[in-house]
Design an enzyme around this catalytic site. Sequence first.
Site, PDB file in Angstrom:
ATOM      1  N   ASN A   8      35.044  35.451  45.704  1.00  0.00           N
ATOM      2  CA  ASN A   8      35.857  36.227  46.187  1.00  0.00           C
ATOM      3  C   ASN A   8      36.463  35.728  47.587  1.00  0.00           C
ATOM      4  OD1 ASN A   8      36.386  39.385  47.467  1.00  0.00           O
ATOM      5  ND2 ASN A   8      35.022  39.119  48.598  1.00  0.00           N
ATOM      6  N   ARG A  89      34.234  38.333  41.848  1.00  0.00           N
ATOM      7  CA  ARG A  89      34.912  39.939  42.452  1.00  0.00           C
ATOM      8  C   ARG A  89      36.019  40.440  41.741  1.00  0.00           C
ATOM      9  NH1 ARG A  89      36.167  42.182  48.029  1.00  0.00           N
ATOM     10  NH2 ARG A  89      35.558  44.971  47.812  1.00  0.00           N
ATOM     11  N   HIS A 178      33.229  49.775  46.407  1.00  0.00           N
ATOM     12  CA  HIS A 178      31.325  49.685  47.081  1.00  0.00           C
ATOM     13  C   HIS A 178      30.599  49.289  45.714  1.00  0.00           C
ATOM     14  CE1 HIS A 178      32.694  50.246  51.343  1.00  0.00           C
ATOM     15  NE2 HIS A 178      33.446  49.127  51.222  1.00  0.00           N
ATOM     16  N   GLY A 210      34.437  48.186  56.133  1.00  0.00           N
ATOM     17  CA  GLY A 210      34.987  49.622  55.050  1.00  0.00           C
ATOM     18  C   GLY A 210      33.589  50.102  55.041  1.00  0.00           C
ATOM     19  N   ARG A 239      40.321  51.992  59.232  1.00  0.00           N
ATOM     20  CA  ARG A 239      40.901  53.372  58.589  1.00  0.00           C
ATOM     21  C   ARG A 239      40.541  54.812  58.856  1.00  0.00           C
ATOM     22  NH1 ARG A 239      38.692  50.311  53.481  1.00  0.00           N
ATOM     23  NH2 ARG A 239      39.449  48.031  53.746  1.00  0.00           N
ATOM     24  N   GLU A 382      25.723  41.986  47.744  1.00  0.00           N
ATOM     25  CA  GLU A 382      27.565  41.935  46.728  1.00  0.00           C
ATOM     26  C   GLU A 382      26.618  40.343  45.787  1.00  0.00           C
ATOM     27  OE1 GLU A 382      30.948  44.958  47.873  1.00  0.00           O
ATOM     28  OE2 GLU A 382      29.684  43.954  49.611  1.00  0.00           O
TER      29      GLU A 382
END
Length: 397
Positions: A8, A89, A178, A210, A239, A382
């Site tokens: 990643n 990723r 995601h 997130g 955010r 993940e």
Amino acid sequence: MSTVLVINSGSSSLKYQLVNTVDGSKIAAGLVERIGLPGANIAHEQNGIKTQHTREIPDHTFAFAAVTRVFAEQQMPFESLQLTAVGHRVVQGGEKFIEPTLITDEVERAIAELSALAPLHNPGQLAGIRAARKVFPKTAHVAVFDTAFHQSMPPAAYEYALDQNTARQYSIRRYGFHGTSHSYVARRAAEFLGRPVSDLKQVVLHLGNGASACAVQGGTSINTSMGLTPLQGLVMGTRTGDIDASVVFHLHRTAGMSIDEIDTLFNKQSGLLGLSGSADMRDVTAAAASGDARATQALAVYTHRIRHYLGAYAFELGGLDTVIFTAGVGENVPQIRAAVCADLAAYGIVLDSALNQQHSRKVREISAAESRVRVLVVPTDEELEIALQAQSLVASL
């Protein structure tokens, strides 16, 4: 043993994990920070032992070379592992990439073209891909896209009510993100319940810095809260989540803010940080517990938005079998889970307060015996999902 190196990559960082795809175990993991900057560092963990390594790392190619040296120094050279694949990723796959994809020069070019849709993510991930292919030229490299899982959404869910010529010209639609987490968690929940994922109506709540919600019907995504970018949807660490687009025009016209300033405001200075003064849920919950009014209101806004999506997705699914909490906040903050599920007995959701307070790294149920909807906490992984998808693709070639 079948091993996949999962990457990643960011603009100045490279996160890696070596995964045994047979039993799902993590063999080693690490993070390269400050690539191209003074004081570059590699934090490496292997066999439960953490080590720090300082290197001169001017770019991602040097970063990969440095990581291979670290593995060799730890008596685990890559040559001895016979890597099955390197899984990467990639945040934005657009409409082109709907499944794990073997990386070629053409695929690299397509990822570069999609950078306009994910300027904060795709360029760094592309740099990591190019560097890794140089270091491991004979190993299969597989791109796993955050957006791929959501390509099953129907047009009614992913289209915006925008002039269609403009939307098509600039690829404006809901993509969702995601996806690897939502896919992994939905499948793990089904395994825990002993039911085929194809039989289940699930809402997955990925709540971290997130955050996104996803309606999963029969193992496929039918709607998700993030949109063209990861800004839309739930309240996040920094955010805004959902906000009236006219706020952009209002701030530009009345406050004289530039588009870049508004972008920074929405993505880096808002969310929990803007509401409470901290982007860390641990700080916010502690402040709220001590009576801080801003923190209390921030949590109210945060959970209200989640409940809004939970209700909407229950209607879209035509009922619910499971609600799943995952990621840092979802897995570790019982106050948030309790607030999201409060007073929903009429809709079949009842938490067991004692179970909800328990902490574990295992999949667990936190709903009460009388709850018609099973409420689960499922730790996400993940990296394992990327490794499994990369391994599956390579095995099929």
